[in-house]
Design a protein around this motif. Structure first.
Motif, PDB file in Angstrom:
ATOM      1  N   ILE A 295       0.819  -1.202   0.000  1.00 18.18           N
ATOM      2  CA  ILE A 295       0.000   0.000   0.000  1.00 18.18           C
ATOM      3  C   ILE A 295       0.854   1.254   0.000  1.00 18.18           C
ATOM      4  CG2 ILE A 295      -1.588   1.357   1.434  1.00 18.18           C
ATOM      5  CD1 ILE A 295      -2.877  -1.328   2.218  1.00 18.18           C
ATOM      6  N   GLU A 296       0.545   2.146  -0.927  1.00 16.05           N
ATOM      7  CA  GLU A 296       1.156   3.472  -0.884  1.00 16.05           C
ATOM      8  C   GLU A 296       0.017   4.460  -0.794  1.00 16.05           C
ATOM      9  OE1 GLU A 296       3.980   4.412  -3.865  1.00 16.05           O
ATOM     10  OE2 GLU A 296       4.798   2.378  -3.929  1.00 16.05           O
ATOM     11  N   PHE A 297      -0.063   5.213   0.274  1.00 14.97           N
ATOM     12  CA  PHE A 297      -1.129   6.208   0.292  1.00 14.97           C
ATOM     13  C   PHE A 297      -0.736   7.306  -0.677  1.00 14.97           C
ATOM     14  CE2 PHE A 297       1.373   9.171   2.628  1.00 14.97           C
ATOM     15  CZ  PHE A 297       1.944   8.510   3.698  1.00 14.97           C
ATOM     16  N   ASP A 298      -1.716   7.902  -1.291  1.00 15.91           N
ATOM     17  CA  ASP A 298      -1.375   9.025  -2.136  1.00 15.91           C
ATOM     18  C   ASP A 298      -1.490  10.261  -1.278  1.00 15.91           C
ATOM     19  OD1 ASP A 298      -4.098   7.738  -3.811  1.00 15.91           O
ATOM     20  OD2 ASP A 298      -4.271   9.107  -2.118  1.00 15.91           O
ATOM     21  N   PHE A 299      -0.450  11.018  -1.278  1.00 10.95           N
ATOM     22  CA  PHE A 299      -0.564  12.289  -0.604  1.00 10.95           C
ATOM     23  C   PHE A 299      -0.600  13.322  -1.713  1.00 10.95           C
ATOM     24  CE2 PHE A 299       3.763  11.056  -0.882  1.00 10.95           C
ATOM     25  CZ  PHE A 299       4.516  12.193  -1.106  1.00 10.95           C
ATOM     26  N   GLU A 300      -1.326  14.354  -1.444  1.00 13.57           N
ATOM     27  CA  GLU A 300      -1.541  15.358  -2.477  1.00 13.57           C
ATOM     28  C   GLU A 300      -0.208  15.898  -2.971  1.00 13.57           C
ATOM     29  OE1 GLU A 300      -4.056  19.501  -3.054  1.00 13.57           O
ATOM     30  OE2 GLU A 300      -2.459  19.298  -1.582  1.00 13.57           O
ATOM     31  N   LYS A 301       0.082  15.656  -4.240  1.00 13.96           N
ATOM     32  CA  LYS A 301       1.303  16.232  -4.785  1.00 13.96           C
ATOM     33  C   LYS A 301       1.025  17.678  -5.156  1.00 13.96           C
ATOM     34  CE  LYS A 301       3.346  12.083  -6.528  1.00 13.96           C
ATOM     35  NZ  LYS A 301       2.914  11.133  -7.540  1.00 13.96           N
ATOM     36  N   PRO A 302       2.009  18.538  -4.962  1.00 16.30           N
ATOM     37  CA  PRO A 302       1.824  19.925  -5.363  1.00 16.30           C
ATOM     38  C   PRO A 302       1.477  19.942  -6.854  1.00 16.30           C
ATOM     39  CG  PRO A 302       3.856  19.649  -4.117  1.00 16.30           C
ATOM     40  CD  PRO A 302       3.330  18.275  -4.374  1.00 16.30           C
ATOM     41  N   ARG A 303       0.558  20.826  -7.249  1.00 12.51           N
ATOM     42  CA  ARG A 303       0.176  20.879  -8.656  1.00 12.51           C
ATOM     43  C   ARG A 303       0.052  22.329  -9.096  1.00 12.51           C
ATOM     44  NH1 ARG A 303      -4.298  20.199  -5.604  1.00 12.51           N
ATOM     45  NH2 ARG A 303      -6.170  21.287  -6.293  1.00 12.51           N
ATOM     46  N   ILE A 304       0.187  22.506 -10.408  1.00 11.24           N
ATOM     47  CA  ILE A 304       0.095  23.861 -10.950  1.00 11.24           C
ATOM     48  C   ILE A 304      -1.314  24.071 -11.481  1.00 11.24           C
ATOM     49  CG2 ILE A 304       0.970  25.435 -12.731  1.00 11.24           C
ATOM     50  CD1 ILE A 304       3.655  23.899 -12.452  1.00 11.24           C
ATOM     51  N   ARG A 305      -1.939  25.174 -11.048  1.00  8.30           N
ATOM     52  CA  ARG A 305      -3.298  25.475 -11.513  1.00  8.30           C
ATOM     53  C   ARG A 305      -3.419  26.952 -11.737  1.00  8.30           C
ATOM     54  NH1 ARG A 305      -8.503  22.555  -8.701  1.00  8.30           N
ATOM     55  NH2 ARG A 305      -9.788  24.157  -9.711  1.00  8.30           N
ATOM     56  N   GLU A 306      -3.869  27.300 -12.926  1.00  6.39           N
ATOM     57  CA  GLU A 306      -4.004  28.715 -13.289  1.00  6.39           C
ATOM     58  C   GLU A 306      -2.730  29.488 -12.984  1.00  6.39           C
ATOM     59  OE1 GLU A 306      -7.539  30.194 -11.450  1.00  6.39           O
ATOM     60  OE2 GLU A 306      -8.801  28.605 -12.285  1.00  6.39           O
ATOM     61  N   GLY A 307      -1.615  28.859 -13.352  1.00  4.15           N
ATOM     62  CA  GLY A 307      -0.337  29.556 -13.246  1.00  4.15           C
ATOM     63  C   GLY A 307       0.223  29.689 -11.844  1.00  4.15           C
ATOM     64  N   ARG A 308      -0.411  28.999 -10.880  1.00  2.00           N
ATOM     65  CA  ARG A 308       0.107  29.052  -9.512  1.00  2.00           C
ATOM     66  C   ARG A 308       0.454  27.647  -9.020  1.00  2.00           C
ATOM     67  NH1 ARG A 308      -4.397  31.997  -6.197  1.00  2.00           N
ATOM     68  NH2 ARG A 308      -5.509  30.190  -7.034  1.00  2.00           N
ATOM     69  N   LEU A 309       1.481  27.537  -8.196  1.00  2.00           N
ATOM     70  CA  LEU A 309       1.874  26.244  -7.643  1.00  2.00           C
ATOM     71  C   LEU A 309       1.175  26.064  -6.297  1.00  2.00           C
ATOM     72  CD1 LEU A 309       3.750  23.707  -7.739  1.00  2.00           C
ATOM     73  CD2 LEU A 309       5.516  25.110  -6.637  1.00  2.00           C
ATOM     74  N   LEU A 310       0.363  24.996  -6.191  1.00  2.00           N
ATOM     75  CA  LEU A 310      -0.430  24.786  -4.975  1.00  2.00           C
ATOM     76  C   LEU A 310       0.114  23.617  -4.153  1.00  2.00           C
ATOM     77  CD1 LEU A 310      -4.048  25.011  -6.496  1.00  2.00           C
ATOM     78  CD2 LEU A 310      -2.553  26.851  -5.694  1.00  2.00           C
ATOM     79  N   GLY A 311       0.362  23.881  -2.905  1.00  2.00           N
ATOM     80  CA  GLY A 311       0.777  22.813  -1.987  1.00  2.00           C
ATOM     81  C   GLY A 311       0.006  22.934  -0.695  1.00  2.00           C
ATOM     82  N   GLU A 312       0.459  22.260   0.325  1.00  2.00           N
ATOM     83  CA  GLU A 312      -0.232  22.339   1.610  1.00  2.00           C
ATOM     84  C   GLU A 312       0.790  22.240   2.751  1.00  2.00           C
ATOM     85  OE1 GLU A 312      -2.480  18.869   2.884  1.00  2.00           O
ATOM     86  OE2 GLU A 312      -1.564  17.652   1.323  1.00  2.00           O
ATOM     87  N   ILE A 313       0.358  22.579   3.952  1.00  3.75           N
ATOM     88  CA  ILE A 313       1.207  22.375   5.128  1.00  3.75           C
ATOM     89  C   ILE A 313       1.160  20.892   5.479  1.00  3.75           C
ATOM     90  CG2 ILE A 313       1.605  22.924   7.558  1.00  3.75           C
ATOM     91  CD1 ILE A 313       0.190  25.586   7.093  1.00  3.75           C
ATOM     92  N   PHE A 314       2.332  20.269   5.408  1.00  2.37           N
ATOM     93  CA  PHE A 314       2.390  18.823   5.543  1.00  2.37           C
ATOM     94  C   PHE A 314       2.742  18.416   6.969  1.00  2.37           C
ATOM     95  CE2 PHE A 314       3.879  14.557   4.661  1.00  2.37           C
ATOM     96  CZ  PHE A 314       2.989  14.158   3.686  1.00  2.37           C
ATOM     97  N   HIS A 315       3.446  19.293   7.657  1.00  3.15           N
ATOM     98  CA  HIS A 315       3.946  18.945   8.990  1.00  3.15           C
ATOM     99  C   HIS A 315       4.236  20.237   9.727  1.00  3.15           C
ATOM    100  CE1 HIS A 315       5.923  16.389  11.967  1.00  3.15           C
ATOM    101  NE2 HIS A 315       6.938  17.225  11.981  1.00  3.15           N
ATOM    102  N   ILE A 316       4.003  20.249  11.031  1.00  9.65           N
ATOM    103  CA  ILE A 316       4.368  21.411  11.849  1.00  9.65           C
ATOM    104  C   ILE A 316       5.291  20.904  12.934  1.00  9.65           C
ATOM    105  CG2 ILE A 316       3.499  23.246  13.343  1.00  9.65           C
ATOM    106  CD1 ILE A 316       0.892  23.201  11.766  1.00  9.65           C
ATOM    107  N   ASP A 317       6.507  21.458  13.013  1.00  9.81           N
ATOM    108  CA  ASP A 317       7.465  20.880  13.959  1.00  9.81           C
ATOM    109  C   ASP A 317       7.343  21.513  15.341  1.00  9.81           C
ATOM    110  OD1 ASP A 317       8.970  23.211  14.145  1.00  9.81           O
ATOM    111  OD2 ASP A 317      10.643  22.453  12.946  1.00  9.81           O
ATOM    112  N   ALA A 318       8.185  21.088  16.260  1.00 11.61           N
ATOM    113  CA  ALA A 318       8.084  21.506  17.656  1.00 11.61           C
ATOM    114  C   ALA A 318       8.348  22.998  17.846  1.00 11.61           C
ATOM    115  CB  ALA A 318       9.051  20.697  18.525  1.00 11.61           C
ATOM    116  N   PHE A 319       8.994  23.633  16.882  1.00 10.93           N
ATOM    117  CA  PHE A 319       9.249  25.067  16.952  1.00 10.93           C
ATOM    118  C   PHE A 319       8.101  25.874  16.342  1.00 10.93           C
ATOM    119  CE2 PHE A 319      13.373  23.042  16.979  1.00 10.93           C
ATOM    120  CZ  PHE A 319      14.039  23.710  17.991  1.00 10.93           C
TER     121      PHE A 319
END
Lengths: 266, 266, 266
Positions: free
Chosen positions: C158-182
């Motif tokens: 099993i490989e879960f699919d995690f949302e890969k960053p993608r380009i839409r309307e000329g912008r690169l879209l990603g997400e916050i994947f992790h927030i560290d202790a700081f």
């Protein structure tokens, strides 16, 4: 050196990959290193707190132990990465005062700036020198690499000044320097300073809204919800509540004032 | 003994220097000791919780392991520092009941009071016997020092009584003994007691305001937000929510009542 | 293999007996195993978070390291226990996607389903395969037992699919994947994807209600309470506040959108 001990003290927490990355890096260079955590829960960026915890723990370790201490808010900036060698230990970390308190009790032999990239990871980030510089240097040290090989001699280093207890208008003034996991309040006044001030006379300690008379030897002498004062295991004046939490009971915080006054016994 | 294992279980937390100081002290005496943390997050002064965690973990370790367990609210007072030797393990810590549950399953060979100062740190505090007495004794034990050398024979030791499940008016009564990090509710009723009571008949379990019928084999058999009951990995009745948190869902706390009743199947 | 390293990554926390039980089990089988914690504080049942932390830490370790990763909400159910062997490492854990991100960078040699009960604990619970299956398999592996002995070949996992960053309307879209202790916000956009998109042109990053222009090299270049963007030590776009907490300052959470747009410089 066989199975040399490397201690780790950081503010990295234990949720992220940071500590694991440092340990892996060390073991890749020296698989025999014995890695011992002092703590990874120094409050973020709190160099003083890190210095205090290190000062209380470092001398328990065997001679030759390498103390790797990375509380490093200036990572990637102009602060120097350094190594300080004393008659008993090696201290590796950023030059920001983190070794200040521990070094007071040590005899320093040598100090160097870590500049030789041969002993760093080849790909170096600007944000994680714990893994990229300090961990590999500690690992090579543990293999017996000589301190002078890591870089040029360092003639002075940063020591933060922490407020030393002082006498004013006949009273000894200190502050709460650390609060431990039990809520014990560790003061900046050490045993020697307290005895010098009080001699063998009666005294009282004011902290928050409470006044405590004299010292107990251990928690056990206290009443169950009454604050008491004693000399803690690190040699500092400590305010505690037997089987309770002095921080909550006295509603105080780090940095709050501690005042010792003589009692007129007549 | 080569690379003997010493486990550590305390309520010291991991923010302070306490655990590091104990480990340094051990390694100074025996650099080959293999130090393994069970936990340092026992609730402060909670001897029963420490006893429960120790009882669940200790027997997983190799024969000859030294279990160093320091939840010690009476430190510095009259409670004795002790060593208990069983056919498989050594237990070092305060005589306050912390070994009560683990020892139920062990065959005891010998017990001694730790009185010989030759095996303590030379400067002994009144507040930190973990570092000053228990750690060095564990370290010397790991070097092969014989138990009888540490002090005189101990003939009885403290066992706290914890409420044993009991049958009243045809129902089996227990309590929530421990709540783990997932929010699973570990009961004081063990598998044998439950089977003795229910035989092969249908039963239901009341906890908080919920009633749960029968046992599942694993979390996986439960519905995603429904409480379920099973025999947990430690052999105790456990209330869980699959991929959820039973503590939050059932709004219960440690010490709350668990009631098992037969169901009239007619 | 001498003193082989076994890393542990779990969501078991450090309050309970779970981690100690796993370590004891390993040491009973191979007393020479070198046990190194990556973390035990993955959010409960959060396989993706575990996968992310593992992916950032695993490659720091020596060749031959056994990575034992147990975030296992489906324990006891139909999910398979597996071993994946790459040119450099062994990965042991549940087949639920936890190795997905780490394996992207690895060359896989072999994968097997763990079915041979000879290498499990003899009494197997339905709720704690970390101790009963995964720990003993890792221990036997560390003794040199061959992978094929543990069970039949596994052809897909099993490989879960995690949302890969993608380009839409000329912008690169990603997400916050992790927030560290700081409180640093680690994005799903990696350095290569960012450079491919921005080439050498100016760009800005939108996150929450803030817009950040361009990249800094390190935290140190930022102003003390201003958010800044950089490539973090794991190779991902990261939003930080120098000596501060970006999570609190920007009031964002895991999964929130990150948008990269070109700036029209004319």
């Amino acid at each position: 050196m066989r199975n040399p001990v490397i201690t780790l003290l950081t503010d990295f927490g234990t949720r992220d990959h940071y500590v694991g990355s440092m340990k892996g890096t060390i073991l890749k260079i020296n698989p025999r290193a014995n890695l011992i955590d002092i703590t990874h829960h120094v409050s973020p960026h709190d160099v003083r707190e890190g210095a205090f915890v290190l000062a209380n723990a470092y001398s328990a370790f065997p001679r030759g132990t390498i103390h790797l201490s990375v509380v490093d808010p200036g990572v990637g900036g102009p602060r120097k990465p350094i190594l300080i060698v004393t008659t008993s230990y090696f201290f590796v970390g950023p030059d920001n005062g983190i070794f200040t308190i521990a070094l007071k009790k040590e005899k320093i032999i040598k100090a160097v700036v870590l500049t030789n990239p041969k002993y760093f990871l080849s790909h170096r980030s600007h944000t994680f020198h714990g893994r990229d510089i300090f961990a590999p240097v500690a690992a090579y040290l543990s293999l017996g690499v000589k301190p002078e090989v890591f870089g040029p001699v360092l003639n002075s280093w940063i020591e933060f000044d922490f407020e030393k207890p002082r006498i004013r208008e006949g009273r000894l003034l200190g502050e709460i320097f650390h609060i431990d996991a039990f809520g014990n309040l560790v003061g900046s006044i050490d045993e020697e300073q307290l005895l010098d001030f009080t001699k063998d006379h009666s005294f009282e300690i004011k902290i928050g809204k409470r006044t405590i008379r004299g010292l107990k030897k251990g928690y056990w002498e206290g009443k169950r919800s009454e604050p008491l004062a004693l000399i803690g295991s690190g040699g500092f004046l400590e305010i505690s509540v037997r089987e309770g939490n002095a921080k909550k009971r006295l509603k105080v915080k780090k940095g709050d004032r501690i005042v010792v006054s003589m009692i007129n016994d007549q």
